[in-house]
Write a protein that holds these residues in place. Sequence first.
Motif, PDB file in Angstrom:
ATOM      1  N   PRO A 145       0.771  -1.265   0.215  1.00 12.51           N
ATOM      2  CA  PRO A 145      -0.021  -0.019   0.002  1.00 12.51           C
ATOM      3  C   PRO A 145       0.686   1.337  -0.115  1.00 12.51           C
ATOM      4  O   PRO A 145       0.445   2.514  -0.507  1.00 12.51           O
ATOM      5  CB  PRO A 145      -0.875   0.003   1.312  1.00 12.51           C
ATOM      6  N   TRP A 146       2.000   1.091   0.513  1.00 14.65           N
ATOM      7  CA  TRP A 146       2.848   2.433   0.332  1.00 14.65           C
ATOM      8  C   TRP A 146       3.138   3.034  -1.027  1.00 14.65           C
ATOM      9  O   TRP A 146       3.531   4.018  -1.353  1.00 14.65           O
ATOM     10  CB  TRP A 146       4.152   2.129   1.379  1.00 14.65           C
ATOM     11  N   GLU A 168      -3.250   8.942  15.820  1.00 17.25           N
ATOM     12  CA  GLU A 168      -4.600   8.560  15.461  1.00 17.25           C
ATOM     13  C   GLU A 168      -5.556   9.737  15.395  1.00 17.25           C
ATOM     14  O   GLU A 168      -5.576  10.658  16.167  1.00 17.25           O
ATOM     15  CB  GLU A 168      -5.206   7.562  16.535  1.00 17.25           C
ATOM     16  N   GLN A 189      -0.979   0.339  11.402  1.00 15.12           N
ATOM     17  CA  GLN A 189      -0.091   0.767  10.091  1.00 15.12           C
ATOM     18  C   GLN A 189      -0.475   2.281   9.530  1.00 15.12           C
ATOM     19  O   GLN A 189      -1.452   2.804  10.004  1.00 15.12           O
ATOM     20  CB  GLN A 189      -0.465  -0.253   9.110  1.00 15.12           C
ATOM     21  N   SER A 190       0.448   2.763   8.870  1.00 18.45           N
ATOM     22  CA  SER A 190       0.058   3.973   8.013  1.00 18.45           C
ATOM     23  C   SER A 190      -1.277   3.671   7.299  1.00 18.45           C
ATOM     24  O   SER A 190      -1.487   2.582   6.720  1.00 18.45           O
ATOM     25  CB  SER A 190       1.148   4.438   7.035  1.00 18.45           C
ATOM     26  N   SER A 191      -2.071   4.721   7.230  1.00 18.97           N
ATOM     27  CA  SER A 191      -3.291   4.589   6.388  1.00 18.97           C
ATOM     28  C   SER A 191      -3.566   5.828   5.836  1.00 18.97           C
ATOM     29  O   SER A 191      -3.208   6.805   6.185  1.00 18.97           O
ATOM     30  CB  SER A 191      -4.551   3.961   7.364  1.00 18.97           C
ATOM     31  N   SER A 237      -9.066   9.471   6.396  1.00 18.50           N
ATOM     32  CA  SER A 237     -10.426   9.040   6.327  1.00 18.50           C
ATOM     33  C   SER A 237     -10.988   9.329   7.525  1.00 18.50           C
ATOM     34  O   SER A 237     -10.369  10.201   8.435  1.00 18.50           O
ATOM     35  CB  SER A 237     -10.620   7.417   6.200  1.00 18.50           C
ATOM     36  N   TYR A 247      -7.812   7.318  10.840  1.00 18.09           N
ATOM     37  CA  TYR A 247      -6.788   6.786  10.239  1.00 18.09           C
ATOM     38  C   TYR A 247      -5.231   7.118  11.093  1.00 18.09           C
ATOM     39  O   TYR A 247      -5.561   8.003  11.966  1.00 18.09           O
ATOM     40  CB  TYR A 247      -6.415   7.528   8.869  1.00 18.09           C
ATOM     41  N   HIS A 248      -4.461   6.457  10.819  1.00 19.05           N
ATOM     42  CA  HIS A 248      -3.145   6.323  11.510  1.00 19.05           C
ATOM     43  C   HIS A 248      -2.144   6.932  10.642  1.00 19.05           C
ATOM     44  O   HIS A 248      -1.960   6.759   9.649  1.00 19.05           O
ATOM     45  CB  HIS A 248      -2.620   5.337  12.056  1.00 19.05           C
ATOM     46  N   GLU A 249      -1.166   7.867  11.164  1.00 18.43           N
ATOM     47  CA  GLU A 249      -0.294   8.635  10.528  1.00 18.43           C
ATOM     48  C   GLU A 249       1.163   8.600  11.251  1.00 18.43           C
ATOM     49  O   GLU A 249       1.169   8.906  12.462  1.00 18.43           O
ATOM     50  CB  GLU A 249      -0.577  10.093  10.297  1.00 18.43           C
ATOM     51  N   PHE A 289       4.761  -0.136   7.960  1.00 17.69           N
ATOM     52  CA  PHE A 289       3.763  -1.099   7.450  1.00 17.69           C
ATOM     53  C   PHE A 289       4.136  -2.351   8.057  1.00 17.69           C
ATOM     54  O   PHE A 289       5.317  -2.642   8.512  1.00 17.69           O
ATOM     55  CB  PHE A 289       3.629  -1.093   6.048  1.00 17.69           C
TER      56      PHE A 289
END
Length: 567
Positions: A175-176, A293, A340-342, A345, A348-350, A373
């Motif tokens: 996904p990255w 988060e 994980q990074s997402s 939305s 989401y997590h950063e 990830f």
Amino acid sequence: MKRSGALFGGVFFLAGFAVFYFTVLSPVIDAAKMQFWHVAQAQLISADVSSFESRDNEGHYTTLYKLDMQYKYQVDGQEYIGYRPQVNNQSNSDSSRAYSLLGQARTEQNSPGGLMIWYNPNDVSESVYDRSLSVKFLLLMSLFSGIFMAVGIGVFIYTGSQSAQPLTNVDEKKPWTTRTQWASPVIYSGAKKSIKYAWYFALLGCLFSGAFSVGLYGGNTFTTVLAALFLVLPLWLIIRARKIQKQWLHFKEVPLTINPYPGVIGGKVKGSLTIPGQTSTATTFTATLKCTEHLTKRSGTERKSSRCIVFSVEKDLTPRTSAKGAGLDFSFDVPPGQPQSSMPSKRYHEWALVIQGEIDGHSFDREYIIPVFVTAQSVSVEQELKNQPLTPTEQSAMHARLTIDEDTTIQALTLQTPGAKECLFIIALGAIFFIVGVLIATLNGSFFGIVFSAMSCLFLALGIWGYGRNCKIKVSRNSLQLDVYFFSKHVQALSFTASEIKDIDAFVSSKVQTSGKQSSEKFSLHLITHSNKTINLGGDFKTIKNALHLKQKIERILGCRFAKSSD
């Protein structure tokens, strides 16, 4: 999202421009034309200030004032009637301008020269009494409409900047690779964009505070002082924007390289960067790796956003000198089980890496949003516990807290899991509510106080039960006996064979989350039977690793291995 954002920005800009056109631009154009009109003597027929109440959408009323005026004048022997007292004769909440002009007209009417008006030589029937404009009003409306136009332009530009170029070599299993800024191991900070944002908010601050300052200025001593205080905010924003721009001009882009790429949950976040400038080994930089988060909730038309740090670790870095500047190498261990990074939305997590320090007399402060990830190199909680078991000190502390007694000769284990200390907060909250309710009922004789106290008893009951509930667990070969106590009173006895147990799993039993600050979690164990009955075994562990350690002890005594704990 892009289309709706552009539409939203366009609506704001057009609304602001409409206000600017009708209240500023159009009157200025009219006033400029009136400077070439001819003067004539007139006779005042009637003049008075009218007022009416205007109601907004929230039900608030505002009194609006308007000068109504009628006069007659002659041009080339022909008599005309004029009704226009000033260039922009719209109703507004400022009554001083209307009454001042009314007094001026009546004074002129009784003077030897009489009332003087201005008429259009190209259309003699068009006339005005006062062709001047209020500079304060024009400035106020310019600032007010400028706020809407600036917001509209900002939203429009921001929405347009979100469009990314199509990516090549995208792998959905990685996904990255779907994010432009993570297309390679070289990551850039948002320092350049932060300059634009800083100046944009400085502009908004000037428009917003300027409108209030102009509106308050000249009323009385208090409002004039308050008007001056409103200018502190835009001044601070301008100083801040200049500082951010100065830092950027000194350092420019400072790319960061991460290796392995991406960062690994249950592994390492490693990499390096080089900061331009001269430094020495005595200089220390600070590197902070954090996971935040972001949460957005909607309640009707209201939208609330919050954020909290779920993981954070900080290290001091000593630079290595080179011809290109100060080289920094960083390495962080990321425990398994972290999010994980997402993509942005509702939730989401950063992951971000913040580098701070002083070099060449300039402050270096950059934040890099990095990909972290779960990959093939990730280590699970079980693998981590196997590779790095709890130290003897950690085991002794946990054994003492849970009163663990393991007898290896007869393969038996006894322990007691305590109640949740977090429930003390619920008990305190319930007690406060109860006292407040009793005071309301006693002092005011209100039935609401009795209801309030009764409801608070629910908090007290839940809190006391959670704090007082504890479990004594006896594990032997092929059987597990569970005794549930409320403080020291025995309330339930359960017994299971190994074949009846489907799993013993770790879960988050409590979570303390403060907006903008790091959250803390506690983990407990629960037993799941094949009939899908779940029994809370307690534990209140600080880490999932400790919970898993106890689970494995129970598995060894029972002589079976259950499913892996959920991370």
